[in-house]
Motif scaffolding. Structure first.
Motif, PDB file in Angstrom:
ATOM      1  N   VAL A  47       0.825  -1.372  -0.150  1.00  0.00           N
ATOM      2  CA  VAL A  47       0.168  -0.061   0.071  1.00  0.00           C
ATOM      3  C   VAL A  47       0.946   1.188   0.115  1.00  0.00           C
ATOM      4  O   VAL A  47       1.753   1.476   0.863  1.00  0.00           O
ATOM      5  N   ALA A  48       0.983   2.013  -0.986  1.00  0.00           N
ATOM      6  CA  ALA A  48       1.464   3.307  -1.271  1.00  0.00           C
ATOM      7  C   ALA A  48       0.544   4.392  -0.809  1.00  0.00           C
ATOM      8  O   ALA A  48      -0.728   4.225  -1.457  1.00  0.00           O
ATOM      9  N   PHE A  49       1.043   5.145   0.048  1.00  0.00           N
ATOM     10  CA  PHE A  49      -0.076   6.188   0.503  1.00  0.00           C
ATOM     11  C   PHE A  49       0.668   7.342   0.431  1.00  0.00           C
ATOM     12  O   PHE A  49       1.753   7.801   0.893  1.00  0.00           O
ATOM     13  N   VAL A  50      -0.348   8.537   0.367  1.00  0.00           N
ATOM     14  CA  VAL A  50       0.208   9.931   0.515  1.00  0.00           C
ATOM     15  C   VAL A  50      -0.471  10.341   1.762  1.00  0.00           C
ATOM     16  O   VAL A  50      -1.570  10.545   1.936  1.00  0.00           O
ATOM     17  N   PRO A  51       0.532  10.618   2.698  1.00  0.00           N
ATOM     18  CA  PRO A  51       0.142  11.456   3.836  1.00  0.00           C
ATOM     19  C   PRO A  51      -0.590  12.672   3.915  1.00  0.00           C
ATOM     20  O   PRO A  51      -0.335  13.409   2.927  1.00  0.00           O
ATOM     21  N   ALA A  81       4.956   5.473   2.441  1.00  0.00           N
ATOM     22  CA  ALA A  81       4.472   6.803   2.264  1.00  0.00           C
ATOM     23  C   ALA A  81       5.198   7.195   0.822  1.00  0.00           C
ATOM     24  O   ALA A  81       6.485   6.916   0.708  1.00  0.00           O
ATOM     25  N   VAL A  82       4.494   7.814   0.092  1.00  0.00           N
ATOM     26  CA  VAL A  82       4.721   8.544  -1.081  1.00  0.00           C
ATOM     27  C   VAL A  82       4.472   9.868  -1.312  1.00  0.00           C
ATOM     28  O   VAL A  82       3.600  10.315  -0.673  1.00  0.00           O
ATOM     29  N   ASP A  83       5.268  10.676  -2.110  1.00  0.00           N
ATOM     30  CA  ASP A  83       4.761  11.881  -2.483  1.00  0.00           C
ATOM     31  C   ASP A  83       3.518  11.995  -3.293  1.00  0.00           C
ATOM     32  O   ASP A  83       2.592  13.000  -3.333  1.00  0.00           O
ATOM     33  N   ASP A  84       3.549  11.112  -4.086  1.00  0.00           N
ATOM     34  CA  ASP A  84       2.314  11.028  -5.253  1.00  0.00           C
ATOM     35  C   ASP A  84       2.313   9.678  -5.625  1.00  0.00           C
ATOM     36  O   ASP A  84       3.120   8.813  -5.660  1.00  0.00           O
ATOM     37  N   GLU A  95       1.043   0.536 -11.591  1.00  0.00           N
ATOM     38  CA  GLU A  95       1.525  -0.503 -10.913  1.00  0.00           C
ATOM     39  C   GLU A  95       3.096  -0.803 -10.887  1.00  0.00           C
ATOM     40  O   GLU A  95       3.651  -0.818 -10.022  1.00  0.00           O
ATOM     41  N   GLY A  96       3.459  -1.038 -12.087  1.00  0.00           N
ATOM     42  CA  GLY A  96       4.702  -1.134 -12.390  1.00  0.00           C
ATOM     43  C   GLY A  96       5.777   0.034 -12.081  1.00  0.00           C
ATOM     44  O   GLY A  96       6.795  -0.227 -11.353  1.00  0.00           O
ATOM     45  N   GLU A  97       5.480   1.222 -12.463  1.00  0.00           N
ATOM     46  CA  GLU A  97       6.100   2.237 -12.002  1.00  0.00           C
ATOM     47  C   GLU A  97       6.037   2.556 -10.619  1.00  0.00           C
ATOM     48  O   GLU A  97       7.184   2.759  -9.672  1.00  0.00           O
ATOM     49  N   LEU A  98       4.866   2.150 -10.051  1.00  0.00           N
ATOM     50  CA  LEU A  98       4.813   2.373  -8.471  1.00  0.00           C
ATOM     51  C   LEU A  98       5.606   1.633  -7.873  1.00  0.00           C
ATOM     52  O   LEU A  98       6.459   1.891  -6.764  1.00  0.00           O
TER      53      LEU A  98
END
Length: 118
Positions: A47-51, A81-84, A95-98
């Motif tokens: 799970v990538a999330f932007v806080p 946590a990611v910026d975007d 998905e691949g890029e993420l």
């Protein structure tokens, strides 16, 4: 039930419930879920999330992981946590890029889980 014993229906309902819960979290602005295989761990949900704010990053991580445990307890879960979130013009998650962007962080976290460096 292990990840290998989960049916497609279990995964679908778990992902639906998890996504709905994540969208309700006050400390998370945006998120993306990716089902993948991690070396030595097998099936995992990333799970990538932007806080919502930088100071809510750790609270966001804890809330995301708790939601993962409730919705998909048979899968290893990792929150980053990611910026975007990289998306196509249509809005679909790339998905691949993420995964390319977050896998180095996951590897660092797995090497030193007590620190969780992101």
């Amino acid at each position: 039930m292990t990840a290998f014993e989960m049916t497609d229906s279990d995964l679908d309902s778990g992902f639906f419930a998890l996504e709905a819960e994540l969208l309700e979290l006050a400390c998370v602005r945006e998120c993306a879920l990716v089902l993948t295989e991690l070396p030595e761990l097998g099936g995992a949900v990333v799970v990538a999330f932007v806080p919502l704010a930088a100071e809510q990053e750790m609270a966001g991580r804890r809330a995301v992981l708790a939601a993962c445990q409730r919705s998909l307890p048979a899968l290893y879960a990792h929150a980053v946590a990611v910026d975007d979130i990289p998306r196509t013009v249509e809005g679909a998650v790339r998905e691949g890029e993420l995964l390319d962007a977050v896998l180095p962080q996951i590897a660092r976290d797995l090497m030193s889980p007590a620190v969780m460096s992101d």
